[in-house]
Design a protein around this motif. Structure first.
Motif, PDB file in Angstrom:
ATOM      1  N   LEU A  41       0.801  -1.230   0.000  1.00  0.00           N
ATOM      2  CA  LEU A  41       0.000   0.000   0.000  1.00  0.00           C
ATOM      3  C   LEU A  41       0.835   1.281   0.000  1.00  0.00           C
ATOM      4  N   ILE A  42       1.817   1.369   0.912  1.00  0.00           N
ATOM      5  CA  ILE A  42       2.604   2.612   0.980  1.00  0.00           C
ATOM      6  C   ILE A  42       3.490   2.737  -0.264  1.00  0.00           C
ATOM      7  N   ALA A  43       4.018   1.598  -0.725  1.00  0.00           N
ATOM      8  CA  ALA A  43       4.823   1.618  -1.964  1.00  0.00           C
ATOM      9  C   ALA A  43       3.988   2.187  -3.108  1.00  0.00           C
ATOM     10  N   LYS A  51       4.338   9.856  -9.776  1.00  0.00           N
ATOM     11  CA  LYS A  51       3.611  10.065 -11.035  1.00  0.00           C
ATOM     12  C   LYS A  51       2.956  11.444 -11.039  1.00  0.00           C
ATOM     13  N   PHE A  52       2.529  11.889  -9.863  1.00  0.00           N
ATOM     14  CA  PHE A  52       1.917  13.220  -9.762  1.00  0.00           C
ATOM     15  C   PHE A  52       2.978  14.290 -10.038  1.00  0.00           C
ATOM     16  N   THR A  53       4.146  14.097  -9.429  1.00  0.00           N
ATOM     17  CA  THR A  53       5.240  15.072  -9.609  1.00  0.00           C
ATOM     18  C   THR A  53       5.635  15.176 -11.083  1.00  0.00           C
ATOM     19  N   MET A  69      -6.657   2.849  -1.134  1.00  0.00           N
ATOM     20  CA  MET A  69      -5.811   2.466   0.005  1.00  0.00           C
ATOM     21  C   MET A  69      -6.632   2.430   1.302  1.00  0.00           C
ATOM     22  N   GLN A  70      -7.527   3.429   1.463  1.00  0.00           N
ATOM     23  CA  GLN A  70      -8.353   3.481   2.688  1.00  0.00           C
ATOM     24  C   GLN A  70      -9.211   2.219   2.800  1.00  0.00           C
ATOM     25  N   GLU A  71      -9.765   1.764   1.666  1.00  0.00           N
ATOM     26  CA  GLU A  71     -10.599   0.555   1.689  1.00  0.00           C
ATOM     27  C   GLU A  71      -9.770  -0.659   2.112  1.00  0.00           C
ATOM     28  N   LEU A 100      -5.346  18.315   3.830  1.00  0.00           N
ATOM     29  CA  LEU A 100      -6.434  17.342   3.679  1.00  0.00           C
ATOM     30  C   LEU A 100      -5.945  15.897   3.615  1.00  0.00           C
ATOM     31  N   HIS A 101      -4.645  15.690   3.741  1.00  0.00           N
ATOM     32  CA  HIS A 101      -4.095  14.329   3.647  1.00  0.00           C
ATOM     33  C   HIS A 101      -4.378  13.574   4.948  1.00  0.00           C
ATOM     34  N   ASP A 102      -5.051  12.421   4.837  1.00  0.00           N
ATOM     35  CA  ASP A 102      -5.369  11.738   6.106  1.00  0.00           C
ATOM     36  C   ASP A 102      -4.965  10.263   6.165  1.00  0.00           C
ATOM     37  N   ILE A 103      -4.359   9.742   5.115  1.00  0.00           N
ATOM     38  CA  ILE A 103      -4.046   8.303   5.139  1.00  0.00           C
ATOM     39  C   ILE A 103      -3.015   7.983   6.218  1.00  0.00           C
ATOM     40  N   GLY A 104      -1.931   8.752   6.245  1.00  0.00           N
ATOM     41  CA  GLY A 104      -0.885   8.512   7.253  1.00  0.00           C
ATOM     42  C   GLY A 104      -1.414   8.734   8.660  1.00  0.00           C
ATOM     43  N   ASN A 106      -4.497   8.432   9.616  1.00  0.00           N
ATOM     44  CA  ASN A 106      -5.401   7.319   9.956  1.00  0.00           C
ATOM     45  C   ASN A 106      -4.622   6.075  10.370  1.00  0.00           C
ATOM     46  N   LEU A 107      -3.498   5.884   9.699  1.00  0.00           N
ATOM     47  CA  LEU A 107      -2.658   4.720  10.008  1.00  0.00           C
ATOM     48  C   LEU A 107      -2.075   4.850  11.425  1.00  0.00           C
ATOM     49  N   VAL A 108      -1.610   6.040  11.736  1.00  0.00           N
ATOM     50  CA  VAL A 108      -1.063   6.290  13.078  1.00  0.00           C
ATOM     51  C   VAL A 108      -2.180   6.065  14.121  1.00  0.00           C
ATOM     52  N   ALA A 144      -1.453  14.729  18.860  1.00  0.00           N
ATOM     53  CA  ALA A 144      -0.665  14.177  17.755  1.00  0.00           C
ATOM     54  C   ALA A 144      -1.086  14.842  16.449  1.00  0.00           C
ATOM     55  N   MET A 145      -0.108  15.487  15.791  1.00  0.00           N
ATOM     56  CA  MET A 145      -0.427  16.236  14.571  1.00  0.00           C
ATOM     57  C   MET A 145       0.300  15.666  13.365  1.00  0.00           C
ATOM     58  N   SER A 146      -0.445  15.613  12.247  1.00  0.00           N
ATOM     59  CA  SER A 146       0.134  15.144  10.993  1.00  0.00           C
ATOM     60  C   SER A 146       0.081  16.271   9.959  1.00  0.00           C
ATOM     61  N   ASP A 197       7.214   7.179  11.176  1.00  0.00           N
ATOM     62  CA  ASP A 197       6.168   6.303  10.635  1.00  0.00           C
ATOM     63  C   ASP A 197       5.225   5.869  11.752  1.00  0.00           C
ATOM     64  N   ALA A 198       4.162   5.160  11.362  1.00  0.00           N
ATOM     65  CA  ALA A 198       3.122   4.825  12.332  1.00  0.00           C
ATOM     66  C   ALA A 198       3.632   3.894  13.440  1.00  0.00           C
ATOM     67  N   GLY A 199       4.486   2.954  13.060  1.00  0.00           N
ATOM     68  CA  GLY A 199       5.018   2.031  14.068  1.00  0.00           C
ATOM     69  C   GLY A 199       5.824   2.774  15.119  1.00  0.00           C
TER      70      GLY A 199
HETATM   71 CO1  B1M Z   1      -1.132  15.288  -2.098  1.00  0.00          CO
HETATM   72  N1  B1M Z   1       0.733  15.856  -2.021  1.00  0.00           N
HETATM   73  N2  B1M Z   1      -1.695  17.097  -2.539  1.00  0.00           N
HETATM   74  N3  B1M Z   1      -2.914  14.523  -2.205  1.00  0.00           N
HETATM   75  N4  B1M Z   1      -0.321  13.585  -1.955  1.00  0.00           N
HETATM   76  C1  B1M Z   1       1.725  14.880  -1.582  1.00  0.00           C
HETATM   77  C2  B1M Z   1       1.919  14.946  -0.064  1.00  0.00           C
HETATM   78  C3  B1M Z   1       3.018  15.322  -2.412  1.00  0.00           C
HETATM   79  C4  B1M Z   1       4.341  14.922  -1.757  1.00  0.00           C
HETATM   80  C5  B1M Z   1       2.880  14.764  -3.856  1.00  0.00           C
HETATM   81  C6  B1M Z   1       4.024  15.184  -4.756  1.00  0.00           C
HETATM   82  O1  B1M Z   1       4.054  16.302  -5.220  1.00  0.00           O
HETATM   83  N5  B1M Z   1       4.979  14.312  -4.994  1.00  0.00           N
HETATM   84  C7  B1M Z   1       2.792  16.886  -2.490  1.00  0.00           C
HETATM   85  C8  B1M Z   1       3.356  17.686  -1.289  1.00  0.00           C
HETATM   86  C9  B1M Z   1       4.623  18.470  -1.596  1.00  0.00           C
HETATM   87  C10 B1M Z   1       5.078  19.154  -0.336  1.00  0.00           C
HETATM   88  O2  B1M Z   1       4.507  20.107   0.104  1.00  0.00           O
HETATM   89  N6  B1M Z   1       6.119  18.623   0.272  1.00  0.00           N
HETATM   90  C11 B1M Z   1       1.270  16.947  -2.548  1.00  0.00           C
HETATM   91  C12 B1M Z   1       0.534  18.033  -3.067  1.00  0.00           C
HETATM   92  C13 B1M Z   1       1.363  19.143  -3.715  1.00  0.00           C
HETATM   93  C14 B1M Z   1      -0.885  18.121  -3.015  1.00  0.00           C
HETATM   94  C15 B1M Z   1      -1.784  19.267  -3.521  1.00  0.00           C
HETATM   95  C16 B1M Z   1      -1.287  20.694  -3.232  1.00  0.00           C
HETATM   96  C17 B1M Z   1      -2.022  19.004  -5.029  1.00  0.00           C
HETATM   97  C18 B1M Z   1      -2.841  20.057  -5.747  1.00  0.00           C
HETATM   98  O3  B1M Z   1      -3.982  20.256  -5.467  1.00  0.00           O
HETATM   99  N7  B1M Z   1      -2.169  20.695  -6.704  1.00  0.00           N
HETATM  100  C19 B1M Z   1      -3.128  18.973  -2.798  1.00  0.00           C
HETATM  101  C20 B1M Z   1      -3.223  19.677  -1.418  1.00  0.00           C
HETATM  102  C21 B1M Z   1      -4.570  19.461  -0.751  1.00  0.00           C
HETATM  103  C22 B1M Z   1      -4.533  19.896   0.727  1.00  0.00           C
HETATM  104  O4  B1M Z   1      -4.168  19.123   1.573  1.00  0.00           O
HETATM  105  N8  B1M Z   1      -4.903  21.132   0.995  1.00  0.00           N
HETATM  106  C23 B1M Z   1      -3.016  17.480  -2.594  1.00  0.00           C
HETATM  107  C24 B1M Z   1      -4.107  16.649  -2.533  1.00  0.00           C
HETATM  108  C25 B1M Z   1      -4.046  15.270  -2.380  1.00  0.00           C
HETATM  109  C26 B1M Z   1      -5.289  14.354  -2.430  1.00  0.00           C
HETATM  110  C27 B1M Z   1      -6.489  14.962  -1.693  1.00  0.00           C
HETATM  111  C28 B1M Z   1      -5.652  14.131  -3.889  1.00  0.00           C
HETATM  112  C29 B1M Z   1      -4.714  13.011  -1.837  1.00  0.00           C
HETATM  113  C30 B1M Z   1      -4.964  12.841  -0.318  1.00  0.00           C
HETATM  114  C31 B1M Z   1      -6.182  12.017  -0.018  1.00  0.00           C
HETATM  115  C32 B1M Z   1      -6.222  11.609   1.434  1.00  0.00           C
HETATM  116  O5  B1M Z   1      -5.262  11.644   2.184  1.00  0.00           O
HETATM  117  N9  B1M Z   1      -7.421  11.206   1.848  1.00  0.00           N
HETATM  118  C33 B1M Z   1      -3.213  13.206  -2.023  1.00  0.00           C
HETATM  119  C34 B1M Z   1      -2.269  12.134  -1.954  1.00  0.00           C
HETATM  120  C35 B1M Z   1      -2.852  10.736  -1.909  1.00  0.00           C
HETATM  121  C36 B1M Z   1      -0.859  12.347  -1.927  1.00  0.00           C
HETATM  122  C37 B1M Z   1       0.283  11.300  -1.952  1.00  0.00           C
HETATM  123  C38 B1M Z   1       0.349  10.726  -3.361  1.00  0.00           C
HETATM  124  C39 B1M Z   1       0.186  10.145  -0.969  1.00  0.00           C
HETATM  125  C40 B1M Z   1       0.062  10.550   0.502  1.00  0.00           C
HETATM  126  C41 B1M Z   1      -0.164   9.301   1.323  1.00  0.00           C
HETATM  127  O6  B1M Z   1      -1.277   9.008   1.679  1.00  0.00           O
HETATM  128  N10 B1M Z   1       0.909   8.502   1.553  1.00  0.00           N
HETATM  129  C42 B1M Z   1       1.544  12.199  -1.578  1.00  0.00           C
HETATM  130  C43 B1M Z   1       2.846  11.672  -2.153  1.00  0.00           C
HETATM  131  C44 B1M Z   1       3.587  10.776  -1.167  1.00  0.00           C
HETATM  132  O7  B1M Z   1       3.448  10.914   0.018  1.00  0.00           O
HETATM  133  N11 B1M Z   1       4.399   9.919  -1.653  1.00  0.00           N
HETATM  134  C45 B1M Z   1       1.039  13.576  -1.841  1.00  0.00           C
HETATM  135  C46 B1M Z   1       0.813   7.223   2.268  1.00  0.00           C
HETATM  136  C47 B1M Z   1       0.827   7.463   3.772  1.00  0.00           C
HETATM  137  C48 B1M Z   1       0.745   6.148   4.524  1.00  0.00           C
HETATM  138  O8  B1M Z   1       2.065   8.084   4.060  1.00  0.00           O
HETATM  139  O9  B1M Z   1       0.942  10.228   4.841  1.00  0.00           O
HETATM  140  O10 B1M Z   1       3.471  10.070   4.608  1.00  0.00           O
HETATM  141  P1  B1M Z   1       2.172   9.427   4.938  1.00  0.00           P
HETATM  142  O11 B1M Z   1       2.239   8.871   6.423  1.00  0.00           O
HETATM  143  C49 B1M Z   1       3.356   8.153   6.892  1.00  0.00           C
HETATM  144  C50 B1M Z   1       4.405   9.004   7.604  1.00  0.00           C
HETATM  145  O12 B1M Z   1       4.540  10.298   7.062  1.00  0.00           O
HETATM  146  C51 B1M Z   1       3.998   8.946   9.036  1.00  0.00           C
HETATM  147  O13 B1M Z   1       3.364   7.682   9.191  1.00  0.00           O
HETATM  148  C52 B1M Z   1       2.833   7.213   7.944  1.00  0.00           C
HETATM  149  C53 B1M Z   1       3.405   5.819   7.576  1.00  0.00           C
HETATM  150  O14 B1M Z   1       3.536   4.966   8.567  1.00  0.00           O
HETATM  151  N12 B1M Z   1       3.086   9.956   9.609  1.00  0.00           N
HETATM  152  C54 B1M Z   1       3.157  10.263  10.929  1.00  0.00           C
HETATM  153  C55 B1M Z   1       2.082  10.649   9.059  1.00  0.00           C
HETATM  154  N13 B1M Z   1       1.497  11.412   9.989  1.00  0.00           N
HETATM  155  C56 B1M Z   1       2.129  11.197  11.147  1.00  0.00           C
HETATM  156  C57 B1M Z   1       1.922  11.710  12.433  1.00  0.00           C
HETATM  157  C58 B1M Z   1       2.762  11.269  13.473  1.00  0.00           C
HETATM  158  C59 B1M Z   1       3.782  10.362  13.225  1.00  0.00           C
HETATM  159  C60 B1M Z   1       3.990   9.836  11.954  1.00  0.00           C
HETATM  160  O15 B1M Z   1       2.652  11.692  14.726  1.00  0.00           O
HETATM  161  C61 B1M Z   1       1.535  12.438  15.113  1.00  0.00           C
END
Ligand code: B1M
Length: 212
Positions: A41-43, A51-53, A69-71, A100-104, A106-108, A144-146, A197-199
């Motif tokens: 899922l995370i991969a 691909k978005f970048t 992924m949420q499902e 608005l990102h909530d997958i990570g 939600n996992l935490v 806890a803030m993400s 990460d969540a772990g």
């Molecule tokens: Co957006 N997005 N997104 N996005 N998105 C990213 C984050 C981005 C890196 C993509 C990219 O450009 N390569 C980029 C951010 C660049 C930056 O600022 N550094 C980006 C962008 C630019 C945007 C928009 C601005 C795009 C646009 O509209 N032009 C927009 C912003 C909207 C907003 O929030 N206001 C946007 C929108 C979206 C969607 C809504 C379409 C969707 C989110 C849907 C949702 O979450 N329900 C989305 C998605 C899916 C992504 C990517 C592809 C995947 C994020 C994800 O879920 N990863 C993301 C690219 C990427 O991350 N590779 C990207 C899987 C998840 C398990 O990982 O959330 O990192 P993550 O959580 C990890 C750790 O970080 C940690 O634990 C988890 C794993 O164990 N963790 C914590 C997280 N929170 C924690 C809290 C803790 C501890 C650990 O303690 C409290």
């Protein structure tokens, strides 16, 4: 195609039915939840991000992958449960203001809940005041803030200020995380803890409350 490759592909395509079926077969085949998450899922979400970048995917497809992924996460949630556990502490969790990102997040939340913490999930786009108000109301042990966007990271610091203004900063521990967040940033804003990460978020939460 089989195993995690098929799962990853299905999440990237946003094919919920196949992704859920692949998750189920991985569970049935005895794969660990950690592997399903990391290798499947995370991969997939990492590839979606790439691909978005590079302009090969756009927001609607990214949303569809996120929904997929949420499902899959719903399916593996019960596997996080560590069984009957004494309550470990109260955690207020949320994604910060304008994010608005909530997958990570939600996992935490899911893993902390599985480890015995009582979770109040405020969702996404949570204002500093809302974090402070809820933490005060329930007597939280941890806030806890993400954050997933570099532009929303400052809201973490604003939330810490709101906790100070609400007079509860010395009563709650603050944990931060999310892809752009670093240990240094956590130190800079005077958070109590950072987890990559969540772990490790679960381990950090236990450390913060001195729970073994
Ligand atoms: Co957006 N997005 N997104 N996005 N998105 C990213 C984050 C981005 C890196 C993509 C990219 O450009 N390569 C980029 C951010 C660049 C930056 O600022 N550094 C980006 C962008 C630019 C945007 C928009 C601005 C795009 C646009 O509209 N032009 C927009 C912003 C909207 C907003 O929030 N206001 C946007 C929108 C979206 C969607 C809504 C379409 C969707 C989110 C849907 C949702 O979450 N329900 C989305 C998605 C899916 C992504 C990517 C592809 C995947 C994020 C994800 O879920 N990863 C993301 C690219 C990427 O991350 N590779 C990207 C899987 C998840 C398990 O990982 O959330 O990192 P993550 O959580 C990890 C750790 O970080 C940690 O634990 C988890 C794993 O164990 N963790 C914590 C997280 N929170 C924690 C809290 C803790 C501890 C650990 O303690 C409290």
């Amino acid at each position: 195609m089989s195993g995690f490759k098929a799962l990853t592909e299905a999440v990237i395509k946003g094919d919920i039915q196949t992704a859920v079926a692949e998750t189920q077969s991985a569970v049935d085949a005895g794969s660990s939840v950690q592997d399903i998450l990391d290798k499947g899922l995370i991969a997939a979400m990492d590839e979606v991000g790439e691909k978005f970048t590079t302009g090969q995917m756009f927001v609607p497809q990214m949303l569809r992958s996120a929904k997929t992924m949420q499902e899959c996460m719903k399916l593996i949630k019960p596997l996080f449960q560590e069984g009957e556990l004494a309550a470990k502490g109260k955690v207020v969790i949320g994604t910060v203001r304008q994010d608005l990102h909530d997958i990570g997040k939600n996992l935490v939340a899911m893993m902390m809940e599985g480890a015995g913490f009582t979770i109040t999930d405020l969702g996404v786009d949570v204002s500093p005041e809302k974090f402070a108000e809820k933490a005060k109301e329930i007597g939280a042990d941890i806030v806890a803030m993400s954050a997933l966007l570099s532009t929303t990271m400052p809201a973490m610091s604003d939330t810490i200020k709101a906790l100070q203004e609400a007079g509860i900063r010395d009563k709650v521990k603050v944990m931060v995380g999310g892809a752009p967040v670093t240990e240094n940033f956590a130190l800079e804003i005077k958070a109590d803890s950072y987890a990559p990460d969540a772990g490790s978020a679960v381990m950090e939460a236990k450390k913060l409350l001195s729970i073994s």
